[in-house]
Design a protein around this motif. Structure first.
Motif, PDB file in Angstrom:
ATOM      1  N   ARG A  11       0.357  -1.244   0.157  1.00 15.05           N
ATOM      2  CA  ARG A  11       0.053  -0.161  -0.066  1.00 15.05           C
ATOM      3  C   ARG A  11       1.262   1.306  -0.205  1.00 15.05           C
ATOM      4  O   ARG A  11       1.516   1.097   0.154  1.00 15.05           O
ATOM      5  CB  ARG A  11      -0.723  -0.197   1.477  1.00 15.05           C
ATOM      6  CG  ARG A  11      -2.378  -0.742   0.667  1.00 15.05           C
ATOM      7  CD  ARG A  11      -2.905  -0.235   2.493  1.00 15.05           C
ATOM      8  NE  ARG A  11      -4.261  -0.985   2.657  1.00 15.05           N
ATOM      9  CZ  ARG A  11      -4.772  -1.503   3.465  1.00 15.05           C
ATOM     10  NH1 ARG A  11      -4.252  -0.333   4.679  1.00 15.05           N
ATOM     11  NH2 ARG A  11      -5.822  -1.632   4.191  1.00 15.05           N
ATOM     12  N   ALA A  12      -0.017   2.384  -0.224  1.00 16.19           N
ATOM     13  CA  ALA A  12       1.073   3.746   0.241  1.00 16.19           C
ATOM     14  C   ALA A  12       1.189   3.742   0.688  1.00 16.19           C
ATOM     15  O   ALA A  12      -0.285   4.061   1.792  1.00 16.19           O
ATOM     16  CB  ALA A  12      -0.166   4.235  -1.066  1.00 16.19           C
ATOM     17  N   ALA A  96      -2.455  11.040   3.319  1.00 15.71           N
ATOM     18  CA  ALA A  96      -1.930  12.171   1.684  1.00 15.71           C
ATOM     19  C   ALA A  96      -1.490  14.047   2.645  1.00 15.71           C
ATOM     20  O   ALA A  96      -0.792  14.077   2.779  1.00 15.71           O
ATOM     21  CB  ALA A  96      -2.660  12.342   0.636  1.00 15.71           C
ATOM     22  N   VAL A 156       5.768   5.765   0.327  1.00 21.36           N
ATOM     23  CA  VAL A 156       4.885   5.691  -0.865  1.00 21.36           C
ATOM     24  C   VAL A 156       5.842   6.622  -1.799  1.00 21.36           C
ATOM     25  O   VAL A 156       6.344   7.143  -2.209  1.00 21.36           O
ATOM     26  CB  VAL A 156       3.739   6.462  -0.632  1.00 21.36           C
ATOM     27  CG1 VAL A 156       4.397   7.657   0.321  1.00 21.36           C
ATOM     28  CG2 VAL A 156       3.032   7.151  -1.494  1.00 21.36           C
ATOM     29  N   LEU A 157       5.016   6.248  -3.736  1.00 16.30           N
ATOM     30  CA  LEU A 157       5.745   6.520  -4.286  1.00 16.30           C
ATOM     31  C   LEU A 157       5.070   7.977  -4.742  1.00 16.30           C
ATOM     32  O   LEU A 157       3.460   7.632  -5.256  1.00 16.30           O
ATOM     33  CB  LEU A 157       5.213   6.633  -5.027  1.00 16.30           C
ATOM     34  CG  LEU A 157       5.346   6.334  -7.139  1.00 16.30           C
ATOM     35  CD1 LEU A 157       6.920   6.418  -7.538  1.00 16.30           C
ATOM     36  CD2 LEU A 157       5.489   5.766  -7.952  1.00 16.30           C
ATOM     37  N   THR A 158       5.988   8.964  -4.563  1.00 17.44           N
ATOM     38  CA  THR A 158       5.631  10.702  -5.037  1.00 17.44           C
ATOM     39  C   THR A 158       6.538  11.487  -6.388  1.00 17.44           C
ATOM     40  O   THR A 158       7.361  10.478  -6.086  1.00 17.44           O
ATOM     41  CB  THR A 158       5.342  11.306  -3.813  1.00 17.44           C
ATOM     42  OG1 THR A 158       6.939  12.124  -3.295  1.00 17.44           O
ATOM     43  CG2 THR A 158       4.785  10.962  -2.112  1.00 17.44           C
ATOM     44  N   THR A 159       5.675  12.002  -6.425  1.00 16.77           N
ATOM     45  CA  THR A 159       6.096  12.517  -7.587  1.00 16.77           C
ATOM     46  C   THR A 159       5.366  14.478  -8.106  1.00 16.77           C
ATOM     47  O   THR A 159       6.317  15.415  -8.977  1.00 16.77           O
ATOM     48  CB  THR A 159       5.593  12.129  -9.323  1.00 16.77           C
ATOM     49  OG1 THR A 159       4.877  12.318  -9.106  1.00 16.77           O
ATOM     50  CG2 THR A 159       6.094  10.993  -9.442  1.00 16.77           C
ATOM     51  N   LEU A 197      -4.916  -4.286  -1.046  1.00 24.33           N
ATOM     52  CA  LEU A 197      -5.364  -3.060  -2.082  1.00 24.33           C
ATOM     53  C   LEU A 197      -6.691  -3.125  -2.918  1.00 24.33           C
ATOM     54  O   LEU A 197      -7.457  -4.346  -3.434  1.00 24.33           O
ATOM     55  CB  LEU A 197      -3.821  -3.076  -2.910  1.00 24.33           C
ATOM     56  CG  LEU A 197      -2.548  -2.872  -2.827  1.00 24.33           C
ATOM     57  CD1 LEU A 197      -1.712  -3.083  -3.557  1.00 24.33           C
ATOM     58  CD2 LEU A 197      -2.481  -1.768  -1.820  1.00 24.33           C
TER      59      LEU A 197
HETATM   60  C1  LIG Z   1       2.952   8.431 -10.278  1.00 20.80           C
HETATM   61  C2  LIG Z   1       2.479   8.391  -9.432  1.00 20.80           C
HETATM   62  C3  LIG Z   1       2.914   9.759  -8.500  1.00 20.80           C
HETATM   63  C4  LIG Z   1       1.985   9.779  -7.227  1.00 20.80           C
HETATM   64  N1  LIG Z   1       2.033  11.097  -5.989  1.00 20.80           N
HETATM   65  C5  LIG Z   1       2.047  10.809  -5.251  1.00 20.80           C
HETATM   66  C6  LIG Z   1       2.127  12.026  -4.148  1.00 20.80           C
HETATM   67  O1  LIG Z   1       2.317  13.330  -4.644  1.00 20.80           O
HETATM   68  N2  LIG Z   1       1.423  12.390  -3.178  1.00 20.80           N
HETATM   69  C7  LIG Z   1       0.821  11.079  -2.163  1.00 20.80           C
HETATM   70  O2  LIG Z   1       0.475  11.395  -1.206  1.00 20.80           O
HETATM   71  N3  LIG Z   1       0.567  10.177  -3.311  1.00 20.80           N
HETATM   72  C8  LIG Z   1       1.208  10.025  -4.756  1.00 20.80           C
HETATM   73  N4  LIG Z   1       0.826   8.361  -5.308  1.00 20.80           N
HETATM   74  C9  LIG Z   1       0.532   7.369  -4.286  1.00 20.80           C
HETATM   75  C10 LIG Z   1      -0.640   7.182  -5.051  1.00 20.80           C
HETATM   76  O3  LIG Z   1      -2.004   7.997  -4.513  1.00 20.80           O
HETATM   77  C11 LIG Z   1      -1.588   5.680  -4.532  1.00 20.80           C
HETATM   78  O4  LIG Z   1      -0.446   4.690  -5.574  1.00 20.80           O
HETATM   79  C12 LIG Z   1      -3.027   4.702  -4.717  1.00 20.80           C
HETATM   80  O5  LIG Z   1      -3.646   6.042  -5.025  1.00 20.80           O
HETATM   81  C13 LIG Z   1      -2.262   3.553  -4.356  1.00 20.80           C
HETATM   82  O6  LIG Z   1      -2.164   3.974  -3.460  1.00 20.80           O
HETATM   83  P1  LIG Z   1      -2.727   2.483  -2.769  1.00 20.80           P
HETATM   84  O7  LIG Z   1      -1.712   1.427  -2.985  1.00 20.80           O
HETATM   85  O8  LIG Z   1      -2.461   2.681  -1.001  1.00 20.80           O
HETATM   86  O9  LIG Z   1      -4.090   1.788  -2.852  1.00 20.80           O
HETATM   87  C14 LIG Z   1       1.150   8.281  -6.114  1.00 20.80           C
HETATM   88  C15 LIG Z   1       1.730   7.704  -7.172  1.00 20.80           C
HETATM   89  C16 LIG Z   1       2.058   7.142  -8.500  1.00 20.80           C
HETATM   90  C17 LIG Z   1       2.141   5.916  -9.295  1.00 20.80           C
END
Ligand SMILES: Cc1cc2nc3c(=O)[nH]c(=O)nc-3n(C[C@H](O)[C@H](O)[C@H](O)COP(=O)(O)O)c2cc1C
Length: 215
Positions: A11-12, A96, A156-159, A197
């Motif tokens: 998960r994130a 978030a 968590v992946l963030t961009t 998930l």
């Molecule tokens: C390309 C990408 C960019 C993302 N950027 C952010 C971000 O800037 N901030 C954040 O809190 N989460 C970010 N996320 C996390 C996504 O919100 C998260 O992976 C998605 O909601 C699924 O969450 P889960 O795996 O907990 O279900 C990003 C995910 C991806 C793949």
């Protein structure tokens, strides 16, 4: 942990404890990232593990206004959600928001940078945004996330911070032409952490023989 189990539950995780990550654990998850495939095995990416508290605070200060702006738009487009979907959205937004305000609490923020000169980009000039370059970076990010999952670390992946690339490059002394691709805060989960998930079912995602054809 079984790999399928790790993939199904990665998960994130946005709420982290400030406790340090032992060096050997950090090295293991970073090394897992290095095994990812890249075009021509060029490995045109690097990671900067930001542990310095002042630098993490600066990253938080850059991130928070970007998140606040983004979340306003996200709220606008998801305003029509009701029931379970609205509950999930609100839970995600709360987490978030927490991350935005506490990004510096995560003991490590891994910053992925790339050198565009060394990437295999086979989808340029098609009149649409090119995405193939990212395929030589993001498999490594996913390896890192899965390794964290196995170690019990939240991540968590963030961009969003890519928008602040000039400031990030100055802060982390990233030379020209290296650029930013992803920011992964990592820490021990402060609450529930990873778990099952919610994703679209396979039949909506995978087709047989033609787009939309039954698998
Ligand atoms: C390309 C990408 C960019 C993302 N950027 C952010 C971000 O800037 N901030 C954040 O809190 N989460 C970010 N996320 C996390 C996504 O919100 C998260 O992976 C998605 O909601 C699924 O969450 P889960 O795996 O907990 O279900 C990003 C995910 C991806 C793949």
């Amino acid at each position: 942990m079984d790999l399928y189990e790790a993939m199904r539950t990665c998960r994130a995780v946005r709420r982290h404890r400030p406790d340090a990550i032992p060096d050997d654990v950090l090295r293991r998850v970073l090394e897992a990232a290095t095994f990812a495939p890249t075009g021509g095995n060029a490995q045109p990416w690097r990671m900067i593990a930001v542990r310095d508290a002042t630098k993490r605070r600066t990253l938080r200060d850059l991130y928070l206004p970007l998140w606040q702006e983004y979340s306003k738009e996200y709220m606008r487009v998801s305003a029509g959600l009701t029931g379970d979907a609205a509950t999930k959205r609100d839970r995600m937004l709360a987490a978030a928001n927490h991350l935005g305000e506490h990004l510096d609490v995560s003991p490590v923020i891994v910053v992925f940078v790339f050198d565009v000169r060394r990437m295999s980009i086979t989808d340029d000039g098609l009149g649409r945004p090119s995405v193939v370059g990212g395929a030589s970076i993001y498999p490594a990010v996913q390896n890192l996330l899965l390794a964290c999952r196995v170690e019990g670390l939240g991540c968590v992946l963030t961009t969003l911070l890519c928008k602040a690339e000039p400031q990030v490059r100055a802060l982390l002394e990233i030379p020209d032409p290296w650029a930013t691709a992803a920011f992964v805060p990592i820490g021990w989960p402060a609450s529930k952490g990873h778990g099952p998930l919610t994703r679209r079912p396979l039949q909506n995602m995978a087709f047989g023989d033609r787009f939309g054809g039954a698998l």
